[in-house]
Every structure is written in C-alpha cells, then in structure tokens.
Scaffold this motif. Structure first.
Motif, mmCIF file in Angstrom:
data_model
loop_
_atom_site.group_PDB
_atom_site.id
_atom_site.type_symbol
_atom_site.label_atom_id
_atom_site.label_comp_id
_atom_site.label_asym_id
_atom_site.label_seq_id
_atom_site.Cartn_x
_atom_site.Cartn_y
_atom_site.Cartn_z
ATOM 1 N N LYS A 168 50.685 -30.896 -5.195
ATOM 2 C CA LYS A 168 49.519 -30.253 -4.002
ATOM 3 C C LYS A 168 49.630 -28.703 -4.065
ATOM 4 N N GLY A 169 49.704 -28.301 -5.405
ATOM 5 C CA GLY A 169 49.537 -26.783 -5.517
ATOM 6 C C GLY A 169 50.650 -25.807 -5.132
ATOM 7 N N MET A 170 51.817 -26.509 -4.652
ATOM 8 C CA MET A 170 52.684 -25.427 -4.221
ATOM 9 C C MET A 170 54.252 -26.231 -4.545
ATOM 10 N N MET A 171 54.355 -27.134 -5.233
ATOM 11 C CA MET A 171 55.869 -27.439 -5.492
ATOM 12 C C MET A 171 55.875 -27.824 -7.138
ATOM 13 N N LEU A 172 56.989 -27.499 -7.881
ATOM 14 C CA LEU A 172 57.116 -27.819 -9.158
ATOM 15 C C LEU A 172 58.058 -28.968 -9.293
ATOM 16 N N ARG A 173 57.659 -29.864 -10.360
ATOM 17 C CA ARG A 173 58.637 -30.953 -10.785
ATOM 18 C C ARG A 173 59.872 -30.626 -10.988
ATOM 19 N N ASP A 174 61.057 -31.164 -10.442
ATOM 20 C CA ASP A 174 62.428 -30.982 -10.708
ATOM 21 C C ASP A 174 62.998 -29.631 -10.403
ATOM 22 N N VAL A 175 62.081 -29.006 -9.676
ATOM 23 C CA VAL A 175 62.527 -27.558 -8.905
ATOM 24 C C VAL A 175 62.916 -27.873 -7.784
ATOM 25 N N PRO A 176 64.028 -27.882 -7.252
ATOM 26 C CA PRO A 176 64.529 -28.193 -5.622
ATOM 27 C C PRO A 176 64.175 -26.962 -5.118
ATOM 28 N N ASN A 177 64.013 -27.330 -3.512
ATOM 29 C CA ASN A 177 63.990 -26.226 -2.449
ATOM 30 C C ASN A 177 63.306 -24.991 -3.067
ATOM 31 N N MET A 178 62.035 -25.101 -3.646
ATOM 32 C CA MET A 178 61.256 -24.041 -3.837
ATOM 33 C C MET A 178 59.792 -24.363 -3.748
ATOM 34 N N ALA A 179 59.045 -23.563 -3.210
ATOM 35 C CA ALA A 179 57.309 -23.700 -3.257
ATOM 36 C C ALA A 179 56.919 -22.423 -3.558
ATOM 37 N N LEU A 180 55.530 -22.358 -3.874
ATOM 38 C CA LEU A 180 54.863 -21.223 -4.049
ATOM 39 C C LEU A 180 53.423 -21.380 -3.280
ATOM 40 N N VAL A 181 52.912 -20.320 -2.912
ATOM 41 C CA VAL A 181 51.637 -20.133 -2.421
ATOM 42 C C VAL A 181 50.369 -20.133 -3.391
ATOM 43 N N PHE A 182 49.494 -21.143 -3.425
ATOM 44 C CA PHE A 182 48.325 -20.950 -4.370
ATOM 45 C C PHE A 182 46.976 -21.445 -3.649
ATOM 46 N N GLY A 183 46.024 -20.513 -3.488
ATOM 47 C CA GLY A 183 44.927 -20.679 -2.766
ATOM 48 C C GLY A 183 43.848 -21.217 -3.335
ATOM 49 N N TYR A 184 42.641 -21.043 -2.962
ATOM 50 C CA TYR A 184 41.273 -21.594 -3.568
ATOM 51 C C TYR A 184 40.713 -20.695 -4.368
ATOM 52 N N THR A 185 39.988 -21.143 -5.250
ATOM 53 C CA THR A 185 39.045 -20.346 -6.377
ATOM 54 C C THR A 185 37.782 -20.094 -5.804
ATOM 55 N N ASN A 186 37.310 -20.903 -5.048
ATOM 56 C CA ASN A 186 35.865 -20.864 -4.393
ATOM 57 C C ASN A 186 35.714 -20.670 -2.896
ATOM 58 N N SER A 187 36.824 -20.324 -2.460
ATOM 59 C CA SER A 187 36.810 -19.891 -0.914
ATOM 60 C C SER A 187 38.053 -18.943 -0.890
ATOM 61 N N SER A 188 38.184 -18.129 0.309
ATOM 62 C CA SER A 188 39.126 -17.237 0.606
ATOM 63 C C SER A 188 40.479 -18.091 0.502
ATOM 64 N N TRP A 189 41.464 -17.418 -0.433
ATOM 65 C CA TRP A 189 42.718 -17.630 -0.732
ATOM 66 C C TRP A 189 43.654 -17.967 0.589
ATOM 67 N N THR A 190 43.287 -17.163 1.600
ATOM 68 C CA THR A 190 44.046 -17.365 2.839
ATOM 69 C C THR A 190 43.882 -18.340 3.558
ATOM 70 N N LEU A 191 42.885 -19.279 3.387
ATOM 71 C CA LEU A 191 42.409 -20.284 4.147
ATOM 72 C C LEU A 191 43.508 -21.631 3.750
ATOM 73 N N LYS A 192 43.774 -21.663 2.400
ATOM 74 C CA LYS A 192 44.760 -22.447 1.817
ATOM 75 C C LYS A 192 46.229 -22.042 2.232
ATOM 76 N N ALA A 193 46.135 -20.855 2.058
ATOM 77 C CA ALA A 193 47.982 -20.159 2.353
ATOM 78 C C ALA A 193 48.109 -20.720 3.659
ATOM 79 N N ASP A 194 47.275 -20.265 4.706
ATOM 80 C CA ASP A 194 47.468 -20.853 6.098
ATOM 81 C C ASP A 194 47.877 -22.228 6.184
#
Length: 355
Positions: free
Chosen positions: A329-355
């Motif tokens: 879902k654009g936010m967690m990496l396989r086999d990496v525990p307790n960690m997430a990243l924020v990745f937004g949209y490329t065709n709409s404002s980044w903040t919308l998906k970050a929210d």
C-alpha cells in the motif's frame, strides 16, 4: 517541507493548488492558488507553531543509519549533530520515514560534453547562488519541467534574455493564480468551509482530468493545446508546445495565469526544441548546428531520486534495499518490522495521500 526550505531559485512556487497541497486540518487562507515557496514555508512554520510540534523535533540532525534489533525488539537510529559533529543514537519501537523521494544534497545533472570550455556560469537550480546577477544577460535554461517553466517567466520579468532549451515539449496547463469563487465565498462563509469545498472541487476536477486523459487522450490533448494556443497567439510556433505523448503519460506543468505562454508571446523569452551537441566557449552548440549564446546556463534537469532520505537501513546488521522489496500500500516494506514510509500521489497533491 524540504523543497520550500532549501530551494531559493527565482519564482519558486508550487505546481499543485494549495487547496489540495495544504493540510486537511488547517485551511490555506492566502489568495494565491499556486503559492510561492516563501508563503508555503511560512504556512508549514505557522502550522507547526499552532499545533506546538516543534518541541518534539530535534533539528539539525542528519540520520545516518537505522538498525532493527530482533533481540531488543526496537530500532536504533544513529545520527550526527550537524552543529557539533557529535554522534547521537535514538531508540524507538516504531520508525516512520517522511523524507520524500529526492536527494536534497545534490541535483541531477547530465555530463555535458565540453562543459569546461564554457566561459560563463553554470547553475543548477537546487544550488542557486545568492545574489546571482542575470539582469540584461543571456540565459539558457535547459529543461521543460516544473522548474524550467517557473524560472523562465520569473527571470524574464527581472530583465534577463532567456531561452528555454528543451529536448521535447511538455503539456502546459494554465490555472488561475487566484480562485475567484473562494475569494467570493470567504465574504459570507467560515474559512474552513470554503477550504473544504474548494478542496473537494479541485480533487474532483483533478480526478476527472486524469481519468479523461487515460480514456479520451485525444480530446484532452486538443483541449490543452487549444488553451495554450489562445495564450500564445498566432505568431508563436506551436511545435514547441506539442508533446509526442498523451496527456498524463508524464506530469502536466501547471502555470499561473499562463505566465510562461504570455512571456513567450511578448517576445521576452524564446523556446528552442533541439538536442545538445556540446557546450562551447560562448554557449551551447545544438545537433541542428545552431549555437545558443549564453552568459549563464541553468541546468533545470531534475533531481536525483533517493528513498528514505539516504539512510542506511539494516535488520540485525543486514542491509535492506527498498528497491528490492515488495511495498505494501505504498507505505510498508516486506520483512521490515515496525516501519512505514510516506509516499504520496504523482498525479495529485502529495499531501492528500500522506493525510
């Protein structure tokens, strides 16, 4: 917010409307829709002050490494205090990376043959020199993306003789600098309600344009080119504004009130579509044989992609390569525990998906 803090080139602004780029919980109240960098930085600062988050931030730390220890069941994050040079380690149960996807230390610049022969100044927008004097000088801006279309009108307004050199054209989409509907609604409606209505409307328009671009690309292409033609007039060669690809196969370039088109129409800037053969003493020799004279060459050639802010991530000392991992879902990496990243949209404002 790194972009708005670090980038200082003339005219720097958002290419997303602020009703969707802004935070969902705090309205954007300035009149400009495509806001300048200083205004956006101030908005971020004011939001941080209003919600009292600065006391939770350790400023001036460069994160070097993050290691997950299965034995301790926690992350150890190694940092350098950039003022003192001291090494500091923080531990955490959960790690969240909000570092975007650019390398803010270094922009992307191709190796141009003969660059050392050029007697003028070569500038990358990411490292804009303070007090760069360009009034009355010949400036060539290499590129056709968001940075180039921002720089050209801004420098032309301040008296530079600007040529935008592009390998291929980009779709230019004109948007109003000020949203008259929201300005009118503010007279009798609460600020947050105006903001939410404008946000919902703009999200709907963006989704519709993107969907139409994929389903009816010829229709959207005709509409975009017709709008550009109206701004450019009859004397400008439309070849420089007709991309070879369909809309939204690459990002559109939004320009406030068609400022780029109007600058070209008035003859304050030129656009040349060609490939670079080499740099010369006096400018750039093109594949066509034409030579563009320049006192200053600006390489608006993009940024280097860098995930997780360049942090070396390890699990029990073993390196993790994000590009080799399945992303959930654009936010967690396989086999990496307790960690997430924020990745937004490329065709709409980044903040919308970050929210």
């Amino acid at each position: 917010g790194g972009t708005w803090d670090l980038f200082k080139y003339p005219g720097i602004r958002s290419d997303s409307d602020m009703f969707t780029l802004g935070y969902s919980f705090r309205p954007w109240t300035e009149p400009k829709v495509l806001a300048d960098g200083n205004s956006i930085r101030q908005y971020v600062e004011d939001t941080a002050d209003e919600y009292n988050v600065k006391k939770h931030i350790r400023f001036g730390r460069k994160v070097i490494k993050a290691n997950w220890s299965s034995e301790d069941n926690q992350w150890a994050v190694e940092t350098t205090n950039e003022k003192t040079g001291e090494q500091e380690t923080f531990t955490a149960n959960f790690l969240f990376s909000c570092s975007g996807y650019y390398n803010y230390d270094e922009g992307y610049k191709p190796d141009f043959p003969g660059e050392k022969d050029f007697k003028g100044q070569v500038v990358h927008p990411q490292h804009w020199p303070e007090n760069l004097q360009y009034e009355g000088k010949k400036v060539v801006v290499i590129g056709s993306g968001a940075t180039a279309v921002t720089l050209v009108p801004a420098m032309a307004r301040e008296g530079a003789k600007v040529t935008m050199l592009q390998r291929s054209p980009t779709y230019i989409a004109t948007v109003p600098e000020v949203d008259p509907i929201s300005v009118g609604m503010r007279r009798f409606m609460p600020e947050m309600m105006v903001y939410r209505l404008a946000r919902a409307r703009n999200i709907g328009i963006q989704r519709l344009v993107y969907k139409l671009s994929k389903q009816r690309p010829k229709l959207v292409r005709r509409a975009l080119l017709a709008a550009a033609k109206r701004q450019l007039g009859d004397d400008v060669d439309m070849t420089h504004f007709r991309p070879s690809y369909n809309p939204w196969d690459q990002r559109l370039c939004a320009v406030p009130n068609g400022d780029l088109c109007k600058t070209v129409r008035r003859g304050e800037a030129d656009i040349v579509t060609d490939h670079i053969e080499r740099f010369t003493e006096n400018g750039i020799l093109l594949k066509s044989g034409q030579e563009l004279e320049a006192d200053i060459i600006i390489t608006a050639t993009g940024l280097n992609v860098q995930m997780l802010g360049g942090v070396e991530g390890t699990i029990d000392g073993k390196a993790v390569e994000p590009r080799e991992s399945l992303v959930y879902k654009g936010m967690m990496l396989r086999d990496v525990p307790n960690m997430a990243l924020v990745f937004g949209y490329t065709n709409s404002s980044w903040t919308l998906k970050a929210d």
